[in-house]
Design a protein around this motif. Sequence first.
Motif, PDB file in Angstrom:
ATOM      1  N   VAL A   1       0.849  -1.180   0.000  1.00 18.12           N
ATOM      2  CA  VAL A   1       0.000   0.000   0.000  1.00 18.12           C
ATOM      3  C   VAL A   1       0.890   1.237   0.000  1.00 18.12           C
ATOM      4  O   VAL A   1       1.979   1.225   0.585  1.00 18.12           O
ATOM      5  CB  VAL A   1      -0.969   0.003   1.205  1.00 18.12           C
ATOM      6  N   TYR A   2       0.423   2.298  -0.662  1.00 20.46           N
ATOM      7  CA  TYR A   2       1.184   3.524  -0.793  1.00 20.46           C
ATOM      8  C   TYR A   2       0.375   4.701  -0.269  1.00 20.46           C
ATOM      9  O   TYR A   2      -0.853   4.691  -0.274  1.00 20.46           O
ATOM     10  CB  TYR A   2       1.545   3.797  -2.249  1.00 20.46           C
ATOM     11  N   LEU A   3       1.071   5.725   0.169  1.00 20.54           N
ATOM     12  CA  LEU A   3       0.446   6.980   0.536  1.00 20.54           C
ATOM     13  C   LEU A   3       1.232   8.105  -0.121  1.00 20.54           C
ATOM     14  O   LEU A   3       2.349   8.412   0.300  1.00 20.54           O
ATOM     15  CB  LEU A   3       0.407   7.170   2.054  1.00 20.54           C
ATOM     16  N   GLN A   4       0.655   8.685  -1.169  1.00 17.04           N
ATOM     17  CA  GLN A   4       1.256   9.834  -1.834  1.00 17.04           C
ATOM     18  C   GLN A   4       0.798  11.089  -1.111  1.00 17.04           C
ATOM     19  O   GLN A   4      -0.399  11.357  -1.027  1.00 17.04           O
ATOM     20  CB  GLN A   4       0.843   9.889  -3.308  1.00 17.04           C
ATOM     21  N   MET A   5       1.739  11.862  -0.599  1.00 23.64           N
ATOM     22  CA  MET A   5       1.437  13.045   0.181  1.00 23.64           C
ATOM     23  C   MET A   5       1.955  14.270  -0.564  1.00 23.64           C
ATOM     24  O   MET A   5       3.159  14.417  -0.761  1.00 23.64           O
ATOM     25  CB  MET A   5       2.066  12.960   1.573  1.00 23.64           C
ATOM     26  N   ASN A   6       1.042  15.139  -0.973  1.00 23.43           N
ATOM     27  CA  ASN A   6       1.377  16.369  -1.674  1.00 23.43           C
ATOM     28  C   ASN A   6       0.978  17.575  -0.836  1.00 23.43           C
ATOM     29  O   ASN A   6       0.181  17.473   0.090  1.00 23.43           O
ATOM     30  CB  ASN A   6       0.667  16.428  -3.027  1.00 23.43           C
ATOM     31  N   SER A   7       1.525  18.736  -1.190  1.00 13.30           N
ATOM     32  CA  SER A   7       1.218  19.983  -0.492  1.00 13.30           C
ATOM     33  C   SER A   7       1.340  19.817   1.013  1.00 13.30           C
ATOM     34  O   SER A   7       0.463  20.217   1.783  1.00 13.30           O
ATOM     35  CB  SER A   7      -0.184  20.470  -0.869  1.00 13.30           C
ATOM     36  N   LEU A   8       2.430  19.239   1.445  1.00 15.37           N
ATOM     37  CA  LEU A   8       2.617  18.930   2.854  1.00 15.37           C
ATOM     38  C   LEU A   8       2.686  20.193   3.705  1.00 15.37           C
ATOM     39  O   LEU A   8       3.211  21.221   3.277  1.00 15.37           O
ATOM     40  CB  LEU A   8       3.870  18.090   3.050  1.00 15.37           C
ATOM     41  N   LYS A   9       2.138  20.081   4.908  1.00 18.17           N
ATOM     42  CA  LYS A   9       2.095  21.170   5.869  1.00 18.17           C
ATOM     43  C   LYS A   9       2.829  20.757   7.139  1.00 18.17           C
ATOM     44  O   LYS A   9       2.929  19.568   7.439  1.00 18.17           O
ATOM     45  CB  LYS A   9       0.642  21.519   6.215  1.00 18.17           C
TER      46      LYS A   9
END
Length: 112
Positions: free
Chosen positions: A78-86
């Motif tokens: 399973v993957y978790l693509q994380m964009n626009s991280l804060k």
Amino acid sequence: QVQLVESGGGLVQAGGSLRLSCAASGRLFRFNTMGWYRRPPGKQRELVANITGGGTTTYADSVKGRFTISRDNAKNTVYLQMNSLKPEDTAVYYCTWAAHYWGQGTQVTVSS
């Protein structure tokens, strides 16, 4: 027993992206729901996203539109693509199998 190994955590600047991976192994007789939880410093673990064996996804309101969960059943990953991280995304991220088995966690730190 099911074993889960996360990878991909690290330090990233605010606005950047990161992709987490989790490989499952052991007694995998079916494609169960897999997911990601996180534990911010000093807080309890909270659900980030889940994905069923059939591909149905669920996201926490705080990450909708920024994070994407996906899976490769052939690889039991399973993957978790994380964009626009804060900065508030900073936490230890945990992979789960059927909301019962847990990985060891991987640290994600977002700098401002």
